[in-house]
Motif scaffolding. Structure first.
Motif, short mmCIF file in Angstrom:
data_model
loop_
_atom_site.label_atom_id
_atom_site.label_comp_id
_atom_site.label_asym_id
_atom_site.label_seq_id
_atom_site.Cartn_x
_atom_site.Cartn_y
_atom_site.Cartn_z
N LEU A 279 48.06 23.83 43.94
CA LEU A 279 49.24 24.68 43.84
C LEU A 279 50.52 23.85 43.96
CD1 LEU A 279 49.94 27.73 43.58
CD2 LEU A 279 50.11 27.78 46.08
N PHE A 280 50.48 22.83 44.82
CA PHE A 280 51.64 21.98 45.04
C PHE A 280 51.60 20.70 44.20
CE2 PHE A 280 51.90 24.77 48.64
CZ PHE A 280 53.27 24.88 48.91
N SER A 281 50.58 20.58 43.35
CA SER A 281 50.45 19.44 42.43
C SER A 281 50.49 18.10 43.17
CB SER A 281 51.55 19.47 41.36
OG SER A 281 51.54 20.69 40.67
N LYS A 282 49.72 17.99 44.25
CA LYS A 282 49.73 16.78 45.06
C LYS A 282 48.52 15.89 44.75
CE LYS A 282 53.45 18.02 47.19
NZ LYS A 282 54.72 17.30 46.97
N PRO A 283 48.75 14.61 44.56
CA PRO A 283 47.61 13.68 44.47
C PRO A 283 46.90 13.63 45.82
CG PRO A 283 49.67 12.47 44.66
CD PRO A 283 50.04 13.91 44.51
N SER A 284 45.62 13.36 45.81
CA SER A 284 44.88 13.45 47.08
C SER A 284 43.74 12.45 47.17
CB SER A 284 44.32 14.86 47.26
OG SER A 284 43.43 15.19 46.21
N ILE A 285 43.41 12.14 48.42
CA ILE A 285 42.16 11.48 48.76
C ILE A 285 41.31 12.54 49.44
CG2 ILE A 285 41.05 9.70 50.17
CD1 ILE A 285 43.67 8.11 50.01
N LEU A 286 40.16 12.84 48.85
CA LEU A 286 39.30 13.90 49.36
C LEU A 286 38.07 13.30 50.04
CD1 LEU A 286 39.46 16.44 46.39
CD2 LEU A 286 40.78 16.46 48.52
N ILE A 287 37.77 13.81 51.23
CA ILE A 287 36.63 13.33 52.02
C ILE A 287 35.75 14.54 52.30
CG2 ILE A 287 35.93 12.14 54.13
CD1 ILE A 287 38.96 11.11 54.15
N PRO A 288 34.82 14.85 51.41
CA PRO A 288 34.03 16.08 51.57
C PRO A 288 33.16 16.06 52.82
CG PRO A 288 33.16 14.73 49.78
CD PRO A 288 34.46 14.10 50.19
N TYR A 289 33.09 17.23 53.46
CA TYR A 289 32.22 17.38 54.62
C TYR A 289 30.77 17.31 54.14
CZ TYR A 289 30.08 19.56 58.75
OH TYR A 289 29.32 19.84 59.85
N PRO A 290 29.98 16.36 54.62
CA PRO A 290 28.65 16.13 54.03
C PRO A 290 27.64 17.22 54.31
CG PRO A 290 28.99 14.70 55.93
CD PRO A 290 30.31 15.37 55.66
N PHE A 291 27.90 18.07 55.31
CA PHE A 291 26.94 19.11 55.68
C PHE A 291 27.37 20.50 55.24
CE2 PHE A 291 26.78 15.69 58.92
CZ PHE A 291 25.53 15.17 58.59
N ALA A 292 28.35 20.58 54.35
CA ALA A 292 28.78 21.87 53.83
C ALA A 292 27.64 22.52 53.06
CB ALA A 292 30.00 21.70 52.92
N ALA A 293 27.50 23.84 53.20
CA ALA A 293 26.39 24.56 52.58
C ALA A 293 26.32 24.30 51.08
CB ALA A 293 26.54 26.06 52.84
N GLY A 294 25.13 23.91 50.64
CA GLY A 294 24.92 23.70 49.22
C GLY A 294 25.67 22.51 48.64
N GLY A 295 26.24 21.67 49.51
CA GLY A 295 27.01 20.53 49.03
C GLY A 295 28.26 20.94 48.27
N HIS A 296 28.83 22.12 48.62
CA HIS A 296 29.93 22.64 47.82
C HIS A 296 31.20 21.79 47.93
CE1 HIS A 296 30.83 24.91 51.65
NE2 HIS A 296 32.06 24.58 51.31
N GLN A 297 31.43 21.17 49.10
CA GLN A 297 32.63 20.33 49.20
C GLN A 297 32.50 19.09 48.32
OE1 GLN A 297 34.73 19.44 52.71
NE2 GLN A 297 34.54 21.47 53.60
N ARG A 298 31.33 18.52 48.26
CA ARG A 298 31.12 17.35 47.39
C ARG A 298 31.35 17.76 45.93
NH1 ARG A 298 26.71 16.11 49.16
NH2 ARG A 298 27.28 14.39 50.53
#
Length: 365
Positions: A279-298
């Motif tokens: 929404l704010f058009s920001k570049p990012s470094i994303l660090i997905p939570y490895p134990f999120a259900a179904g690997g949805h963060q990855r």
């Protein structure tokens, strides 16, 4: 029009539900919204604070808890369905909206029993168990992102509406204002966001990484850092020792100004965070939570990285060195502006309007 909204647990479920509720009540002051959720979830505090009626019911997860945990979760879900039936008979909603998570299941199952039209919102690129089940009885399935692989689509195609993730009006307004101003006011400002529950891994490695990055930075480095409960004081001391101007807090739902001032974001990859970053058009470094259900963060993170909107660091590879080197590489290669443009392609400021348009059709039908 009376609308039931159910779900919660984390900000990723609660904030979109509040955006939908706000659009419903804005359209007609006689419209009513009732929330059903759990006592321990974020919704039990935030929904009443926003002036909406809230009714808690029992519920429980049935996956990743072992046999006894699964039986316990099933029992409390059954209790929650019975409680929800009583609440829905009195409120008599025209439509029931599910926001995902196990907290949404009892109320929407009860709505189905009573013949109330059901719709669900799926914030992530990979649906969770509750929404996979509820999608079978839903009349509409609102997706935040286009399905990454239609051959593995979990919902009937005719039910799907790709609308984006509903965002709170104050965030949408702040994003519009921010589009016309320079982020950071000439400084290089980093917003570190671990989600509504914080992230210990980010708290552990990112402050030292920012300190290392600061040593060779051409601009003054500033930080906003959401730590989650109980970690703010320790993280604040690390920034102070490095001479970094930092605003450190455990949790604050009013993050619009932090996004607006950020030059970039370092975050987990829940759907709420990813949608707000877009929404704010920001570049990012994303660090997905490895134990999120179904690997949805990855999956969320990989979608952003594939589009050129983010760089992904897996938690197993997370360290002070990897974060610092990634920051330096992105800044020195002048990649941030290009990433910002790619991120903007995922923004959906009208998502709540489109969801409520469909709700009104179902309520009238």
């Amino acid at each position: 029009m009376r609308v039931l909204i159910s779900g919660g647990g984390t900000g990723g479920h609660v904030f979109p539900s509040l955006a939908i509720a706000g659009e419903i009540t804005k359209r007609n002051l006689s419209n009513e919204v009732l929330f059903i959720g759990t006592r321990g979830g974020l919704e039990s505090r935030m929904v009443p604070e926003q002036g909406y009626a809230f009714r808690p019911v029992s519920g429980g997860a049935v996956v990743r808890r072992g046999v006894s945990g699964a039986f316990s979760g099933a029992f409390f879900t059954a209790v929650g369905i019975a409680q929800s039936l009583s609440i829905l008979k009195k409120f008599a909603p025209h439509v029931a909206v599910g926001m995902g998570g196990y907290a949404s299941f009892p109320a929407l199952a009860a709505a189905r029993v009573l013949g109330i039209p059901v719709v669900i919102c799926e914030q992530n690129s990979v649906p969770g168990l509750a929404n996979r089940m509820l999608g079978k009885i839903a009349r509409r399935v609102f997706l935040s992102f286009p399905p990454p692989d239609r051959s593995r689509l979990r919902f009937a195609a005719e039910k799907i509406r790709v609308v984006g993730n509903p965002a709170r009006p104050e965030l949408c307004a702040a994003a519009r204002r921010a589009a016309n101003t320079q982020a950071g006011g000439g400084d290089f400002t980093i917003f570190v966001l671990g989600g509504s529950q914080g992230a210990n891994a980010l708290n552990r490695f990112v402050p030292d990484a920012v300190a290392a990055f600061k040593e060779g930075a051409a601009k003054k480095v500033k930080v906003f850092h959401q730590t989650g409960k109980g970690a703010a004081d320790k993280v604040e001391r690390v920034y102070a020792a490095a001479g970094i101007e930092a605003v450190v807090f455990d949790f604050n739902p009013m993050v619009a100004d932090f996004y607006a001032q950020a030059s970039m974001v370092i975050s987990r990859a829940g759907a709420g965070a990813v949608s707000e970053i877009a929404l704010f058009s920001k570049p990012s470094i994303l660090i997905p939570y490895p134990f999120a259900a179904g690997g949805h963060q990855r999956s969320n993170a990989e979608m952003m990285e594939k589009a050129g909107a983010a760089v992904v660091i897996e938690e197993k590879n997370l360290s002070q060195k990897t974060v610092a080197e990634t920051l330096k590489r992105l800044v020195n290669s002048n990649s941030l502006e290009e990433m910002s443009r790619a991120t903007a392609e995922f923004a959906s400021p009208e998502a709540a309007l489109r969801v409520v348009d469909e709700i009104e059709v179902l309520a009238g039908g």
